[in-house]
Enzyme design. Sequence first.
Site, PDB file in Angstrom:
ATOM      1  N   HIS A  18      -2.787 -56.252  10.778  1.00 39.96           N
ATOM      2  CA  HIS A  18      -3.904 -55.739  11.646  1.00 39.96           C
ATOM      3  C   HIS A  18      -3.801 -56.020  12.887  1.00 39.96           C
ATOM      4  O   HIS A  18      -3.950 -55.030  13.881  1.00 39.96           O
ATOM      5  CB  HIS A  18      -5.159 -56.338  11.080  1.00 39.96           C
ATOM      6  CG  HIS A  18      -5.780 -56.250   9.782  1.00 39.96           C
ATOM      7  ND1 HIS A  18      -5.893 -57.117   8.807  1.00 39.96           N
ATOM      8  CD2 HIS A  18      -6.126 -54.839   9.375  1.00 39.96           C
ATOM      9  CE1 HIS A  18      -6.487 -56.730   7.802  1.00 39.96           C
ATOM     10  NE2 HIS A  18      -6.456 -55.422   7.829  1.00 39.96           N
ATOM     11  N   LYS A  42     -14.839 -53.283  -1.286  1.00 43.31           N
ATOM     12  CA  LYS A  42     -14.351 -54.364  -1.756  1.00 43.31           C
ATOM     13  C   LYS A  42     -14.849 -55.527  -1.898  1.00 43.31           C
ATOM     14  O   LYS A  42     -15.971 -55.908  -1.090  1.00 43.31           O
ATOM     15  CB  LYS A  42     -13.082 -54.512  -0.808  1.00 43.31           C
ATOM     16  CG  LYS A  42     -12.107 -53.529  -0.725  1.00 43.31           C
ATOM     17  CD  LYS A  42     -11.051 -53.815   0.392  1.00 43.31           C
ATOM     18  CE  LYS A  42     -10.183 -52.663   0.716  1.00 43.31           C
ATOM     19  NZ  LYS A  42      -9.347 -52.782   2.069  1.00 43.31           N
ATOM     20  N   ARG A  91       0.567 -47.792   6.433  1.00 42.55           N
ATOM     21  CA  ARG A  91       1.793 -48.675   6.001  1.00 42.55           C
ATOM     22  C   ARG A  91       2.421 -48.000   5.118  1.00 42.55           C
ATOM     23  O   ARG A  91       3.073 -46.729   5.646  1.00 42.55           O
ATOM     24  CB  ARG A  91       1.160 -50.014   4.996  1.00 42.55           C
ATOM     25  CG  ARG A  91       0.461 -51.192   5.772  1.00 42.55           C
ATOM     26  CD  ARG A  91      -0.198 -52.007   4.987  1.00 42.55           C
ATOM     27  NE  ARG A  91      -1.380 -51.309   4.595  1.00 42.55           N
ATOM     28  CZ  ARG A  91      -2.300 -51.939   3.985  1.00 42.55           C
ATOM     29  NH1 ARG A  91      -2.253 -53.183   3.642  1.00 42.55           N
ATOM     30  NH2 ARG A  91      -3.376 -51.240   3.363  1.00 42.55           N
ATOM     31  N   SER A 129      -4.370 -57.909   2.980  1.00 43.72           N
ATOM     32  CA  SER A 129      -5.222 -59.135   2.884  1.00 43.72           C
ATOM     33  C   SER A 129      -5.084 -59.806   1.392  1.00 43.72           C
ATOM     34  O   SER A 129      -4.962 -60.873   1.099  1.00 43.72           O
ATOM     35  CB  SER A 129      -6.385 -58.833   3.262  1.00 43.72           C
ATOM     36  OG  SER A 129      -6.629 -58.256   4.670  1.00 43.72           O
TER      37      SER A 129
HETATM   38  P1  ADP Z   1     -10.314 -51.102   4.847  1.00 43.33           P
HETATM   39  O1  ADP Z   1     -11.108 -51.799   3.838  1.00 43.33           O
HETATM   40  O2  ADP Z   1     -11.310 -50.268   5.689  1.00 43.33           O
HETATM   41  O3  ADP Z   1      -9.230 -50.464   4.209  1.00 43.33           O
HETATM   42  P2  ADP Z   1      -8.845 -53.327   5.686  1.00 43.33           P
HETATM   43  O4  ADP Z   1      -9.243 -54.399   6.426  1.00 43.33           O
HETATM   44  O5  ADP Z   1      -8.068 -53.306   4.488  1.00 43.33           O
HETATM   45  O6  ADP Z   1     -10.063 -52.247   5.632  1.00 43.33           O
HETATM   46  O7  ADP Z   1      -7.663 -52.395   6.686  1.00 43.33           O
HETATM   47  C1  ADP Z   1      -8.121 -51.644   8.022  1.00 43.33           C
HETATM   48  C2  ADP Z   1      -7.343 -50.866   8.436  1.00 43.33           C
HETATM   49  O8  ADP Z   1      -5.862 -51.617   8.536  1.00 43.33           O
HETATM   50  C3  ADP Z   1      -6.758 -49.886   7.463  1.00 43.33           C
HETATM   51  O9  ADP Z   1      -6.527 -48.334   7.997  1.00 43.33           O
HETATM   52  C4  ADP Z   1      -5.381 -50.484   6.851  1.00 43.33           C
HETATM   53  O10 ADP Z   1      -4.635 -49.422   6.315  1.00 43.33           O
HETATM   54  C5  ADP Z   1      -5.000 -50.957   7.933  1.00 43.33           C
HETATM   55  N1  ADP Z   1      -3.880 -52.091   7.566  1.00 43.33           N
HETATM   56  C6  ADP Z   1      -4.153 -53.210   6.871  1.00 43.33           C
HETATM   57  N2  ADP Z   1      -3.055 -53.803   6.637  1.00 43.33           N
HETATM   58  C7  ADP Z   1      -2.256 -53.401   7.529  1.00 43.33           C
HETATM   59  C8  ADP Z   1      -0.749 -53.674   7.842  1.00 43.33           C
HETATM   60  N3  ADP Z   1      -0.065 -54.749   7.235  1.00 43.33           N
HETATM   61  N4  ADP Z   1      -0.196 -53.081   8.414  1.00 43.33           N
HETATM   62  C9  ADP Z   1      -0.840 -51.994   9.096  1.00 43.33           C
HETATM   63  N5  ADP Z   1      -2.211 -51.495   9.070  1.00 43.33           N
HETATM   64  C10 ADP Z   1      -2.608 -52.288   8.176  1.00 43.33           C
END
Ligand code: ADP
Length: 159
Positions: A18, A42, A91, A129
Amino acid sequence: MKENAIYPGTFDPITNGHTDIIERAGKIFDKVIIAVAKETSKECIFPLEERVELAKAATTHLNNVCVEGFTGLSVDYIKSKNSSIMIRGLRAVSDFEFELQLSLANRDLCHDVETLYLIPKKEYIYLSSSLLKQIIKSGGDVNQWAHPKVIAALKNQLR
Ligand code: ADP
């Protein structure tokens, strides 16, 4: 570039993947708001306030970034901030289907908001995460994937 950009997500908790996206967005836009969603499909292990605090801790080195919690639709939150840019991270190909659905649905909900996708560096392509949580639960070392305060909070919560 004048406009502010909003990066919405669950951030349960924020990872270096992130943060990589936030750093990239911060180079393009004047200001980036990390928007931590209260409602999410989630099951979160951290309450909203803690997810916000951890996102703040992980981004103190970025002076054009701030963190806020929000409720409701992300497009509504984006408009309330007078922005029209939603940042998301992409990703592996596995993200594509979900992100495509999300951006088309958001476009139907609000024509004025454009979603921009940024790609993290290779090291973070498979980082999520959930992966962090699994490794921590099993006693593994995650120093390369998250801020020390995030790791401490995860250990406290999961071990
Ligand atoms: P959501 O529940 O909205 O998908 P996340 O917190 O899991 O929320 O992710 C928010 C955004 O960040 C999403 O677009 C996700 O694809 C992106 N994201 C999560 N982990 C990574 C990572 N390792 N590299 C790049 N983008 C990421």
